[in-house]
Design a protein around this motif. Structure first.
Motif, PDB file in Angstrom:
ATOM      1  N   SER A  90      -2.886   3.049  12.988  1.00  0.00           N
ATOM      2  CA  SER A  90      -3.431   4.355  13.374  1.00  0.00           C
ATOM      3  C   SER A  90      -3.419   5.311  12.185  1.00  0.00           C
ATOM      4  O   SER A  90      -2.489   5.304  11.381  1.00  0.00           O
ATOM      5  N   ASP A  91      -4.471   6.109  12.082  1.00  0.00           N
ATOM      6  CA  ASP A  91      -4.532   7.116  11.009  1.00  0.00           C
ATOM      7  C   ASP A  91      -4.921   8.466  11.591  1.00  0.00           C
ATOM      8  O   ASP A  91      -5.300   8.574  12.759  1.00  0.00           O
ATOM      9  N   THR A  92      -4.822   9.488  10.755  1.00  0.00           N
ATOM     10  CA  THR A  92      -5.216  10.849  11.155  1.00  0.00           C
ATOM     11  C   THR A  92      -6.418  11.283  10.312  1.00  0.00           C
ATOM     12  O   THR A  92      -6.511  12.431   9.906  1.00  0.00           O
ATOM     13  N   GLY A  93      -7.300  10.331  10.075  1.00  0.00           N
ATOM     14  CA  GLY A  93      -8.441  10.571   9.200  1.00  0.00           C
ATOM     15  C   GLY A  93      -9.636  11.186   9.884  1.00  0.00           C
ATOM     16  O   GLY A  93      -9.526  11.825  10.942  1.00  0.00           O
ATOM     17  N   SER A  94     -10.799  10.945   9.290  1.00  0.00           N
ATOM     18  CA  SER A  94     -12.037  11.593   9.748  1.00  0.00           C
ATOM     19  C   SER A  94     -12.561  11.037  11.059  1.00  0.00           C
ATOM     20  O   SER A  94     -13.378  11.662  11.728  1.00  0.00           O
ATOM     21  N   GLY A  95     -12.107   9.828  11.447  1.00  0.00           N
ATOM     22  CA  GLY A  95     -12.591   9.250  12.692  1.00  0.00           C
ATOM     23  C   GLY A  95     -13.973   8.629  12.549  1.00  0.00           C
ATOM     24  O   GLY A  95     -14.658   8.811  11.536  1.00  0.00           O
TER      25      GLY A  95
ATOM     26  N   TRP B 208      -3.785 -14.962   5.132  1.00  0.00           N
ATOM     27  CA  TRP B 208      -5.095 -14.396   5.469  1.00  0.00           C
ATOM     28  C   TRP B 208      -4.999 -13.272   6.492  1.00  0.00           C
ATOM     29  O   TRP B 208      -5.826 -12.363   6.498  1.00  0.00           O
ATOM     30  N   THR B 209      -3.987 -13.302   7.343  1.00  0.00           N
ATOM     31  CA  THR B 209      -3.793 -12.176   8.261  1.00  0.00           C
ATOM     32  C   THR B 209      -3.347 -10.952   7.472  1.00  0.00           C
ATOM     33  O   THR B 209      -3.756  -9.815   7.772  1.00  0.00           O
ATOM     34  N   ALA B 210      -2.510 -11.169   6.446  1.00  0.00           N
ATOM     35  CA  ALA B 210      -2.125 -10.057   5.566  1.00  0.00           C
ATOM     36  C   ALA B 210      -3.354  -9.477   4.875  1.00  0.00           C
ATOM     37  O   ALA B 210      -3.472  -8.258   4.696  1.00  0.00           O
ATOM     38  N   GLU B 211      -4.284 -10.338   4.494  1.00  0.00           N
ATOM     39  CA  GLU B 211      -5.551  -9.881   3.877  1.00  0.00           C
ATOM     40  C   GLU B 211      -6.338  -9.019   4.852  1.00  0.00           C
ATOM     41  O   GLU B 211      -6.860  -7.958   4.493  1.00  0.00           O
ATOM     42  N   ALA B 212      -6.426  -9.458   6.106  1.00  0.00           N
ATOM     43  CA  ALA B 212      -7.171  -8.701   7.128  1.00  0.00           C
ATOM     44  C   ALA B 212      -6.527  -7.340   7.372  1.00  0.00           C
ATOM     45  O   ALA B 212      -7.211  -6.304   7.397  1.00  0.00           O
ATOM     46  N   LEU B 213      -5.202  -7.315   7.551  1.00  0.00           N
ATOM     47  CA  LEU B 213      -4.506  -6.054   7.794  1.00  0.00           C
ATOM     48  C   LEU B 213      -4.597  -5.133   6.583  1.00  0.00           C
ATOM     49  O   LEU B 213      -4.753  -3.911   6.722  1.00  0.00           O
ATOM     50  N   ALA B 214      -4.508  -5.717   5.388  1.00  0.00           N
ATOM     51  CA  ALA B 214      -4.596  -4.913   4.163  1.00  0.00           C
ATOM     52  C   ALA B 214      -5.944  -4.207   4.071  1.00  0.00           C
ATOM     53  O   ALA B 214      -6.018  -3.044   3.652  1.00  0.00           O
ATOM     54  N   ASN B 215      -7.018  -4.892   4.457  1.00  0.00           N
ATOM     55  CA  ASN B 215      -8.344  -4.264   4.422  1.00  0.00           C
ATOM     56  C   ASN B 215      -8.418  -3.067   5.364  1.00  0.00           C
ATOM     57  O   ASN B 215      -9.039  -2.045   5.046  1.00  0.00           O
ATOM     58  N   ILE B 216      -7.793  -3.181   6.526  1.00  0.00           N
ATOM     59  CA  ILE B 216      -7.812  -2.082   7.496  1.00  0.00           C
ATOM     60  C   ILE B 216      -6.953  -0.920   7.004  1.00  0.00           C
ATOM     61  O   ILE B 216      -7.351   0.255   7.093  1.00  0.00           O
ATOM     62  N   VAL B 217      -5.755  -1.234   6.464  1.00  0.00           N
ATOM     63  CA  VAL B 217      -4.882  -0.180   5.934  1.00  0.00           C
ATOM     64  C   VAL B 217      -5.539   0.518   4.743  1.00  0.00           C
ATOM     65  O   VAL B 217      -5.476   1.744   4.610  1.00  0.00           O
ATOM     66  N   ASP B 218      -6.200  -0.253   3.890  1.00  0.00           N
ATOM     67  CA  ASP B 218      -6.893   0.321   2.731  1.00  0.00           C
ATOM     68  C   ASP B 218      -7.970   1.305   3.184  1.00  0.00           C
ATOM     69  O   ASP B 218      -8.122   2.386   2.608  1.00  0.00           O
ATOM     70  N   ASN B 219      -8.708   0.946   4.218  1.00  0.00           N
ATOM     71  CA  ASN B 219      -9.720   1.848   4.775  1.00  0.00           C
ATOM     72  C   ASN B 219      -9.079   3.109   5.340  1.00  0.00           C
ATOM     73  O   ASN B 219      -9.605   4.217   5.174  1.00  0.00           O
ATOM     74  N   ALA B 220      -7.944   2.933   6.025  1.00  0.00           N
ATOM     75  CA  ALA B 220      -7.253   4.092   6.616  1.00  0.00           C
ATOM     76  C   ALA B 220      -6.839   5.069   5.529  1.00  0.00           C
ATOM     77  O   ALA B 220      -6.989   6.295   5.677  1.00  0.00           O
ATOM     78  N   ILE B 221      -6.307   4.562   4.418  1.00  0.00           N
ATOM     79  CA  ILE B 221      -5.906   5.430   3.299  1.00  0.00           C
ATOM     80  C   ILE B 221      -7.137   6.097   2.679  1.00  0.00           C
ATOM     81  O   ILE B 221      -7.131   7.289   2.364  1.00  0.00           O
TER      82      ILE B 221
ATOM     83  N   THR C  64      -0.601  11.002   8.451  1.00  0.00           N
ATOM     84  CA  THR C  64       0.231   9.800   8.504  1.00  0.00           C
ATOM     85  C   THR C  64      -0.578   8.590   8.959  1.00  0.00           C
ATOM     86  O   THR C  64      -1.463   8.703   9.814  1.00  0.00           O
ATOM     87  N   ILE C  65      -0.242   7.454   8.387  1.00  0.00           N
ATOM     88  CA  ILE C  65      -0.788   6.175   8.836  1.00  0.00           C
ATOM     89  C   ILE C  65       0.367   5.387   9.425  1.00  0.00           C
ATOM     90  O   ILE C  65       1.378   5.148   8.753  1.00  0.00           O
ATOM     91  N   ARG C  66       0.249   5.019  10.677  1.00  0.00           N
ATOM     92  CA  ARG C  66       1.337   4.328  11.378  1.00  0.00           C
ATOM     93  C   ARG C  66       0.931   2.890  11.712  1.00  0.00           C
ATOM     94  O   ARG C  66      -0.195   2.643  12.159  1.00  0.00           O
ATOM     95  N   ILE C  67       1.880   1.989  11.538  1.00  0.00           N
ATOM     96  CA  ILE C  67       1.673   0.576  11.883  1.00  0.00           C
ATOM     97  C   ILE C  67       2.758   0.171  12.868  1.00  0.00           C
ATOM     98  O   ILE C  67       3.950   0.401  12.635  1.00  0.00           O
ATOM     99  N   SER C  68       2.347  -0.420  13.977  1.00  0.00           N
ATOM    100  CA  SER C  68       3.306  -0.845  14.994  1.00  0.00           C
ATOM    101  C   SER C  68       2.781  -2.109  15.664  1.00  0.00           C
ATOM    102  O   SER C  68       1.621  -2.493  15.486  1.00  0.00           O
TER     103      SER C  68
ATOM    104  N   TYR D 165       0.798  -1.233   0.000  1.00  0.00           N
ATOM    105  CA  TYR D 165       0.000   0.000   0.000  1.00  0.00           C
ATOM    106  C   TYR D 165       0.831   1.285   0.000  1.00  0.00           C
ATOM    107  O   TYR D 165       0.261   2.373   0.058  1.00  0.00           O
ATOM    108  N   ALA D 166       2.143   1.168  -0.080  1.00  0.00           N
ATOM    109  CA  ALA D 166       2.992   2.370  -0.059  1.00  0.00           C
ATOM    110  C   ALA D 166       2.684   3.291  -1.231  1.00  0.00           C
ATOM    111  O   ALA D 166       2.570   4.513  -1.072  1.00  0.00           O
TER     112      ALA D 166
END
Length: 299
Positions: free
Chosen positions: A233-238, A196-209, A216-220, A170-171
């Motif tokens: 974490s994102d700095t989006g609309s919430g 499948w965990t990569a699929e789950a995380l990708a869906n969340i990151v895609d939503n954040a973008i 910034t979107i941070r992953i830790s 997603y970079a």
């Protein structure tokens, strides 16, 4: 009382004791037979082919009939699952080619010299074809997961390669939108299915973008005694508190974001995958300031 009376009383007592003992033995025999039936049912080998009704009690008879019906029901469920598996495979196969053709012809048309109005129509056609492809792919994945066609195989592994693969995926998308996608290195381990965990995380990151306009979107990740936690974490609309319990429902989309692309499957699919691995997802969000999705995976 004379000796005859005493003997009669003793005989009655012995007879009563014998009856009690016989009933206990009969009860024990019945329970042993029921236990045998349960063991056979749990291994899928229960059958009434050697059913001896003269030997079984009424309870055993009813229980045997119940287990026989349950065995038949289990076979029917397995047959229905096979039918669904075949249907899903057919849908996936039959829709893949026409959608790929729509995208191909749309791309070819985009390269042609066309009037401005026609170019806009071709661009719209391409975007809708992409959306259709995404929807079909998501529905097929969801159906396979819900019907047990996809089996998760969690294994203990380091989280860093998993998180790096999601960031790499997603970079470019984050950069195109002017967002910074940052990963904090971690040495945490967890038990998970990589794909499948990569699929789950990708869906969340895609939503954040999708729902972050700037920032910034941070992953830790951090390790605990029994779980490892991944934070996105994102700095989006919430997300308003009233909607935080709804966002993981299938096809749910907030009225505030309905103009954005999406079909409301991503977060539902993410939760299904994570819960299937023995984990769970939590969310903390403040409208206007952003959201943090925390994924807990067992160690």
């Amino acid at each position: 009382m004379n000796k005859t009376g005493i003997v009669i009383i003793l005989l009655c007592f012995l007879a009563a004791a014998a009856v009690v003992l016989w009933e206990r033995r009969k009860t024990r025999k019945t329970m042993e037979e029921i236990e045998r039936m349960l063991d056979a049912a749990m291994t899928g080998s229960f059958s009434e082919t050697n059913f001896d009704e003269s030997r079984l009690s009424a309870l055993e008879t009813k229980f045997a009939h119940y287990l026989s019906a349950a065995e038949a029901s289990s076979r029917n469920v397995a047959q229905e699952k096979d039918k669904i598996k075949t249907l899903i495979a057919d849908i996936s196969h039959q829709t893949k080619t026409p959608i790929a053709n729509l995208l191909l012809y749309s791309e070819l048309l985009k390269e042609e010299t066309l009037p401005a109005s026609a170019k806009a129509n071709v661009e719209a056609l391409y975007k809708q074809s992409e959306k259709l492809r995404f929807l079909i792919d998501s529905l097929v994945k969801l159906s396979r997961l819900e019907n047990g066609i996809i089996s998760l195989t969690p294994q203990q592994a380091a989280l860093q390669p998993l998180l790096e693969s999601v960031v790499e995926q997603y970079a470019a998308k984050a950069s195109e939108k002017g967002l910074s996608l940052r990963l904090q290195d971690t040495d945490a381990f967890a038990v998970f299915d990589f794909k499948w965990t990569a699929e789950a995380l990708a869906n969340i990151v895609d939503n954040a973008i999708k729902y972050t306009e700037h920032g910034t979107i941070r992953i830790s990740a951090v390790s605990y005694e029994m779980f490892a936690r991944i934070d996105i974490s994102d700095t989006g609309s919430g997300i308003p508190e009233t909607e935080q319990a709804k966002i993981f429902a299938r096809f749910y989309r907030s009225k505030a974001v309905q103009e954005q692309e999406g079909v409301g499957i991503g977060l539902y699919l993410a939760r299904q995958i994570i819960s299937g691995e023995g984990g769970y997802i939590k969310i903390a969000s403040v409208p206007g300031k952003g959201s943090t999705f925390s994924i807990f995976l067992p160690k």
